[in-house]
Design an enzyme around this catalytic site. Structure first.
Site, short mmCIF file in Angstrom:
data_model
loop_
_atom_site.label_atom_id
_atom_site.label_comp_id
_atom_site.label_asym_id
_atom_site.label_seq_id
_atom_site.Cartn_x
_atom_site.Cartn_y
_atom_site.Cartn_z
CG HIS A 176 40.51 49.65 35.09
ND1 HIS A 176 40.47 48.25 34.16
CD2 HIS A 176 40.86 49.47 36.38
CE1 HIS A 176 40.95 47.54 34.95
NE2 HIS A 176 41.01 48.04 36.31
CG ASP A 192 35.67 42.93 32.08
OD1 ASP A 192 34.21 43.21 32.19
OD2 ASP A 192 36.26 43.68 32.70
CG ASP A 224 32.51 46.52 32.74
OD1 ASP A 224 32.96 45.63 33.11
OD2 ASP A 224 33.12 47.48 32.69
CG HIS A 242 36.02 50.65 30.75
ND1 HIS A 242 34.98 49.90 31.34
CD2 HIS A 242 35.44 51.62 29.96
CE1 HIS A 242 33.76 50.17 30.33
NE2 HIS A 242 34.01 51.02 29.96
CD GLU A 264 39.95 47.25 30.87
OE1 GLU A 264 40.99 46.51 30.66
OE2 GLU A 264 39.91 48.11 31.49
CG ASP A 324 35.24 45.77 30.13
OD1 ASP A 324 35.87 44.93 29.63
OD2 ASP A 324 35.90 46.71 31.26
CG ASP A 347 34.33 49.91 35.17
OD1 ASP A 347 35.01 49.21 35.91
OD2 ASP A 347 34.38 50.20 33.94
CG HIS A 353 34.36 44.68 36.72
ND1 HIS A 353 35.13 44.13 35.60
CD2 HIS A 353 34.87 43.96 37.89
CE1 HIS A 353 35.51 43.01 35.70
NE2 HIS A 353 35.80 42.83 37.04
#
Length: 300
Positions: free
Chosen positions: A140, A229, A123, A100, A272, A227, A127, A125
């Site tokens: 990332h 994830d 996402d 990412h 990702e 992303d 980031d 997360h």
């Protein structure tokens, strides 16, 4: 998108990620028949190939708080140039990753042409770390902060200007693992975050209605940074930083179907995908299926 022609760009980088293998993400997505699906939906599509990325073994990592900073700066400058050229030619950039950190270059290239761009950050997360707050030093986990103008000058100033995007027009969807520094930054900047708690409580439909309203009002374009994830690991196991309890396969499709209906996207990236950690290319296949929904594919 009104059948705007699409240009695929591969960013096979794993310099910003702590686990190897995500550099094969673009190939895995292509192997999952991304281009043929896009053509079946009626789009004219070209594949511009991959940005050249050095292997981590061939270069110096540098500081442990900003791993591979110099190389990540260089490859994202290249990506920004390619993406900018795509936009300049009146085409829709679809960037395949790769870790990412590539969003730094993607957004820099797009923001050259869209001065008031909305962003949906799909996402697990945030980031939103910096070299000072990151527990890992992996870039990332800093890409959204960098795009907002926060972080190391070498990254923030890619493309020759900063910031690239406005926190008031940035929405994170699917968050369920945020570091302390990220939480503070979210509060200080007023970034709208729809965590899994919000999705569970009000449903994906309402989340996307609100997100679309935020990113499309008084903006001149909308970028989707997805992303894999963000999805639950049961549906997308081939990612480097899986977090249980994520967005379901069906919820993800609904989100992208609603974006297609809103007709607001001007660019997108899918990041990702890590084939080494995957099962029978399942995660790349999910990425391609979601691209279909983003581009207007429906059941009926």
């Amino acid at each position: 998108m009104n059948q705007k022609p699409i240009s695929i760009v591969g960013m096979p980088s794993d310099l910003g990620q702590g686990r190897r293998g995500v550099d094969m993400g673009p190939s895995a997505i292509r192997y999952a028949s991304a281009q043929s699906l896009i053509k079946r939906l009626g789009y004219e599509v070209e594949d511009l190939g991959d940005i050249a990325i050095p292997s981590p073994e061939s270069i110096d990592m540098g500081s442990s708080s900003l791993k591979y900073l110099s190389a990540i700066k260089q490859v994202n400058e290249q990506l920004a140039g390619v993406v900018s050229d795509v936009v300049e030619r009146g085409r829709f950039p679809l960037v395949l990753g790769g870790d990412h950190s590539m969003a730094i270059g993607t957004i820099a290239g797009i923001a050259k042409h869209h001065k008031n761009m909305g962003v949906i950050w799909f996402d697990a997360h945030g980031d939103l770390n910096t070299g000072e707050t990151s527990p890992s030093g992996n870039i990332h986990g800093m890409s959204l902060a960098v795009s907002l103008g926060i972080g190391h000058p070498d990254l923030v100033n890619i493309g020759g200007f900063a910031p690239k995007i406005n926190p008031e027009k940035t929405v994170i969807v699917g968050a369920r693992e945020l570091d302390l520094g990220e939480r503070e930054l979210i509060k200080n900047l007023g970034i709208k975050v729809y965590s899994m708690h919000d999705i569970d409580r009000i449903g994906m439909a309402q989340v996307m209605e609100e997100a679309i309203s935020i990113v499309s009002q008084d903006t001149d374009g909308v970028h989707l940074s997805l992303d894999l994830d963000g999805l639950d690991p049961k549906d997308a196991p081939g990612v480097g930083t899986p977090v249980p309890g994520g967005i379901s396969y069906r919820e993800s499709h609904l989100a992208l179907e609603m974006l297609a209906e809103a007709n607001i996207l001007t660019s997108a990236e899918f990041v990702e995908v890590n084939p080494i950690l995957d099962r029978e290319n399942q995660t790349a296949k999910v990425a391609v299926a979601l691209m279909g929904s983003m581009l207007g594919q429906t059941v009926i």
